[in-house]
Structure formats: structure tokens, C-alpha cells
Design a protein around this motif. Structure first.
Motif, short mmCIF file in Angstrom:
data_model
loop_
_atom_site.label_atom_id
_atom_site.label_comp_id
_atom_site.label_asym_id
_atom_site.label_seq_id
_atom_site.Cartn_x
_atom_site.Cartn_y
_atom_site.Cartn_z
N MET A 1 0.86 -1.20 0.00
CA MET A 1 0.00 0.00 0.00
C MET A 1 0.89 1.24 0.00
N THR A 2 0.65 2.17 -0.88
CA THR A 2 1.46 3.37 -0.99
C THR A 2 1.07 4.39 0.07
N ASN A 3 1.92 5.41 0.23
CA ASN A 3 1.62 6.49 1.17
C ASN A 3 0.35 7.22 0.78
N THR A 4 0.12 7.34 -0.55
CA THR A 4 -1.10 8.01 -1.02
C THR A 4 -2.34 7.25 -0.58
N ASP A 5 -2.26 5.90 -0.70
CA ASP A 5 -3.39 5.08 -0.28
C ASP A 5 -3.66 5.24 1.21
N LEU A 6 -2.56 5.29 2.00
CA LEU A 6 -2.72 5.48 3.44
C LEU A 6 -3.38 6.81 3.75
N ASP A 7 -2.96 7.86 3.04
CA ASP A 7 -3.53 9.19 3.26
C ASP A 7 -5.02 9.20 2.95
N LEU A 8 -5.40 8.52 1.82
CA LEU A 8 -6.81 8.49 1.45
C LEU A 8 -7.63 7.71 2.48
N GLU A 9 -7.04 6.64 3.04
CA GLU A 9 -7.75 5.84 4.03
C GLU A 9 -8.00 6.66 5.30
N VAL A 10 -6.99 7.41 5.71
CA VAL A 10 -7.14 8.24 6.90
C VAL A 10 -8.21 9.30 6.68
N ILE A 11 -8.17 9.92 5.48
CA ILE A 11 -9.16 10.94 5.18
C ILE A 11 -10.55 10.35 5.14
N GLY A 12 -10.67 9.14 4.58
CA GLY A 12 -11.98 8.50 4.47
C GLY A 12 -12.57 8.16 5.81
N HIS A 13 -11.73 7.95 6.82
CA HIS A 13 -12.22 7.59 8.15
C HIS A 13 -12.12 8.74 9.14
N ARG A 14 -11.95 9.93 8.63
CA ARG A 14 -11.85 11.09 9.52
C ARG A 14 -13.19 11.31 10.21
N PRO A 15 -13.19 11.40 11.54
CA PRO A 15 -14.46 11.58 12.26
C PRO A 15 -15.08 12.93 11.97
N ARG A 16 -16.40 12.92 11.86
CA ARG A 16 -17.10 14.18 11.64
C ARG A 16 -17.02 15.05 12.89
N SER A 17 -17.01 16.34 12.72
CA SER A 17 -16.94 17.24 13.86
C SER A 17 -18.23 17.18 14.65
N LYS A 18 -18.14 17.47 15.94
CA LYS A 18 -19.32 17.48 16.80
C LYS A 18 -20.29 18.56 16.37
N SER A 19 -19.76 19.68 15.88
CA SER A 19 -20.63 20.77 15.45
C SER A 19 -21.51 20.32 14.29
N ARG A 20 -20.91 19.60 13.35
CA ARG A 20 -21.68 19.13 12.20
C ARG A 20 -22.74 18.12 12.64
N ASP A 21 -22.37 17.21 13.53
CA ASP A 21 -23.33 16.22 14.01
C ASP A 21 -24.48 16.90 14.74
N GLY A 22 -24.15 17.94 15.51
CA GLY A 22 -25.19 18.67 16.22
C GLY A 22 -26.17 19.33 15.27
N LEU A 23 -25.64 19.95 14.23
CA LEU A 23 -26.50 20.60 13.25
C LEU A 23 -27.37 19.58 12.52
N ILE A 24 -26.78 18.43 12.19
CA ILE A 24 -27.52 17.39 11.49
C ILE A 24 -28.68 16.87 12.34
N PHE A 25 -28.51 16.88 13.66
CA PHE A 25 -29.59 16.41 14.53
C PHE A 25 -30.61 17.51 14.81
N VAL A 26 -30.15 18.70 15.16
CA VAL A 26 -31.05 19.75 15.64
C VAL A 26 -31.93 20.31 14.53
N ILE A 27 -31.36 20.62 13.38
CA ILE A 27 -32.14 21.25 12.31
C ILE A 27 -33.30 20.37 11.84
N PRO A 28 -33.08 19.07 11.56
CA PRO A 28 -34.24 18.24 11.19
C PRO A 28 -35.27 18.12 12.33
N MET A 29 -34.79 18.07 13.59
CA MET A 29 -35.70 17.99 14.72
C MET A 29 -36.59 19.24 14.76
N TRP A 30 -35.99 20.40 14.53
CA TRP A 30 -36.75 21.65 14.50
C TRP A 30 -37.71 21.65 13.31
#
Length: 376
Positions: A1-30
Motif C-alpha cells: 500500500m502506498t503512502n497516497t493510499d494510506l492518506d486516502l484511508e485516513v481521510i476517508g475515516h476522519r471523524p465528523r466534527s461534533k458541530s456538524r453532528d449537532g447541526l444534522i440532529f437539531v435542524i431536522p428535529m426543528w
């Protein structure tokens, strides 16, 4: 596996920010909860076209889809103030001066931009409520956890009294301002706490509960003098309205004296009707005394400031005499929703059932409101 592949894997599994998760929950609830209200008011109420009911405030009224359906009951007073201004006479009758000025002033501001009065009122209240949900969500998540934040948001959004956070009432604005003031004070941002507190006391009478809350918290926690100043400064909104009444009507307490124009039940009457299983009477008792027990039950998990504000607000409502709408006023006490959110986070099965029940009653009270039938 190349370094590029590793970088893409890390990016693909990057956790979403709490702010984004909060917005995704609150706005539809409202949005979903507001959609239920809109459907009840604009679709179901006109479709049912209920026959004349003696309980209606306007006899023989037939609801027809339109913005006017959002302005019943107190909404009529706010639209009158926004369009015609205040009036008062010490004659024992009802007058607009009973209603505090910030909300109609904001409506008047949007009207100056060409917006219809009913549209302006709904927009301000609904967007303020969205702001309140977002603020409370991140506040609770910061202090507790994501589960508690989600349940607190769900309680606020789906409680049947959240109807009044979309129609032309002050509930949405009041929740946003009080939550802003409490959070700012908790963080030691005393200038902002004073600012939000002053706007709160210019919105509704129960906002004065912030004053003893800030002063008692400052004394108990040995906070700096600026904390005491924030408590006193929170009264600026109320003082300004009182000064206006003194200059305009020659009565600094006109907004208090006019309250005798509204007939109010006593606690004995409410208890008597509760014993006959009248839902509105039971609701008043549960929202006040049940809420007091709830606060006490979770007291060890709440901050002293939040707990103090909750009990000060309940004590004010018990003794203020405006018992006809005391259940609706209790809904506007942020600590109660936080306390229930903490409880439901620990017992989610109760929460799912309660939210389902809330949703049904939210639709029901929306239809009643549109038909000029009393809700709270």
C-alpha cells in the motif's frame, strides 16, 4: 500500500466534527416538529372545519388556510402593538400594555422592510427557537454528553407547548434569550450575560427570575463584582418598559395593573378541576409541581446556577397569579427540559414513548389553536 493510499484511508475515516453532528440532529428535529404544527394549523384545522363550538373565543369561526391562523389569542395583541402601538386605561379592561415590548419591536422592524405582520411574527419566533435549540444542544453536550443533548433538544422540540415557539407568541424568543444569558453567566461572560438578561426582561415578566439567579450564584460561588453587576443590569429591560409606561401613561406599573383585566383561576379551582380529570388543570399541576420534583430528583447533576434559576422561575410562577397559562410559562424554563433530557438519556425507552405521545398532542393543540380553542 502506498503512502497516497494510506492518506486516502485516513481521510476517508476522519471523524465528523461534533458541530456538524449537532447541526444534522437539531435542524431536522426543528423542521419536522414545525412541519407538524404547520400541517395541523394550515391543513387539518381547515379540512376538519369543525362545527360551531361554544368554547371558541370567536363564535362561529371557521379556520381557512392563511397566515392569520398563526395570530390567535396573544398573537392578536402582538400584531396590534406592532401595527398600532400601546394603549392603556386603568379601567379594569384588557389593554396591550400587558405585553412586553421587545417582540413587537422586532416585528415592527421587519414590517419596515415590507414584511407582513403575521409573517414577521412567525419568522422571528421560529428562527429564535431554532437558535435556542442549537444553543441548548451544544451547551448540554459540552457539560454532559451527546445523548443528553439530543434528548434535551427532543423534549424542547416536541413538547406540545412548543406550538408557542412558532405561532405569534414569545416562547421561542424567550427560550433563546434566557439560554443565552444563563450560558454566558456560567462561562463568566458577564457583559454578555447582562446584555441577554436585559433583553429577556424586555420580552416577558418571568425573565426577572434571572436577577436573583445571578445574584445568588455570584454570592454562593464567590464570583467577582462584575457578576453582581450582570444580575442588576438584567433588570434594564424591565426598568426601561416601566419608564416608558410612566412617561406615556403616567403609571410606571401599568403593565402590572392591567393584569386585572384577565380573569385567572386560583390553585383551589385548578385542583378541583384536576380531580374531575380535566386535562388542562392536570397539565398545570404537573408542569409546576411535577417539574419541581424533577429538578430536585436530578439536582446533583445540575449546576447550582441552573438549579437556582429553575426553582426561582417556578416560585415566581406559583405566586404571580397568572395561572391560566402557567403550564405554558413552565415550558419556557430551560432547566426543566435539561433535567428531563438527562433523565431520558438514562432511560431512552421512556423517551421514545414520551416523544410519540408529545407528537400526537403537538398536532392536536395545533388544530385547537387554529380553531380559536384554548390551549394554554
Amino acid at each position: 500500500m502506498t503512502n497516497t493510499d494510506l492518506d486516502l484511508e485516513v481521510i476517508g475515516h476522519r471523524p465528523r466534527s461534533k458541530s456538524r453532528d449537532g447541526l444534522i440532529f437539531v435542524i431536522p428535529m426543528w423542521f419536522l416538529s414545525r412541519a407538524v404544527i404547520a400541517i395541523g394549523i394550515q391543513v387539518i384545522a381547515p379540512w376538519l372545519d369543525p362545527i360551531q363550538n361554544s368554547q371558541r373565543f370567536v363564535a362561529g369561526f371557521v379556520p381557512k388556510s392563511g397566515w392569520e391562523l398563526f395570530s390567535h389569542w396573544d398573537g392578536q395583541w402582538y400584531t396590534k402593538i406592532a401595527t398600532l402601538g400601546y394603549s392603556y386605561a386603568n379601567d379594569g379592561q384588557q389593554h396591550p400594555v400587558a405585553f412586553y415590548p421587545l417582540f413587537p419591536l422586532l416585528i415592527r422592524g421587519l414590517m419596515a422592510l415590507g414584511m407582513r405582520v403575521e409573517v414577521a411574527g412567525v419568522l422571528i419566533n421560529s428562527l429564535a427557537f431554532l437558535g435556542a435549540l442549537l444553543l441548548v444542544y451544544f451547551w448540554v453536550e459540552e457539560r454532559y454528553d451527546t445523548g443528553s443533548a439530543k434528548w434535551t433538544t427532543a423534549v424542547l422540540a416536541w413538547c406540545p407547548f412548543s406550538l408557542f415557539c412558532t405561532v405569534i407568541y414569545t416562547e421561542g424568543l424567550f427560550l433563546f434569550l434566557t439560554a443565552s444569558a444563563l450560558r454566558a453567566f456560567e462561562r463568566g461572560e458577564y457583559i454578555w450575560a447582562a446584555f441577554w438578561g436585559a433583553l429577556t426582561t424586555a420580552t416577558r415578566g418571568p425573565g426577572v427570575a434571572l436577577i436573583p439567579t445571578f445574584l445568588l450564584t455570584a454570592w454562593r460561588e464567590k464570583r467577582p463584582p462584575l457578576a453582581y453587576a450582570a444580575g442588576f443590569a438584567s433588570a434594564i429591560g424591565l426598568f426601561s418598559f416601566s419608564l416608558y409606561c410612566a412617561i406615556r401613561f403616567g403609571d410606571a406599573l401599568a403593565f402590572v395593573h392591567v393584569q386585572k383585566g384577565w380573569e385567572q383561576p386560583g390553585w383551589f379551582d385548578i385542583l378541583s378541576k384536576a380531580l374531575t380529570l380535566q386535562i388542562s388543570a392536570i397539565s398545570r399541576i404537573v408542569m409546576i409541581f411535577g417539574s419541581a420534583y424533577l429538578l430536585w430528583f436530578v439536582r446533583k447533576r445540575l449546576t447550582s446556577m441552573v438549579l437556582t434559576y429553575g426553582f426561582c422561575s417556578l416560585a415566581l410562577l406559583v405566586n404571580a397569579g397568572a395561572l391560566k397559562s402557567v403550564n405554558r410559562y413552565a415550558y419556557g424554563i430551560v432547566p426543566l427540559s435539561i433535567a428531563l433530557g438527562l433523565l431520558l438519556a438514562a432511560k431512552p425507552r421512556w423517551g421514545y414513548g414520551l416523544m410519540g405521545l408529545f407528537g400526537v398532542f403537538l398536532l392536536y393543540v395545533s388544530v385547537r389553536f387554529a380553531s380559536w380553542l384554548w390551549v394554554a
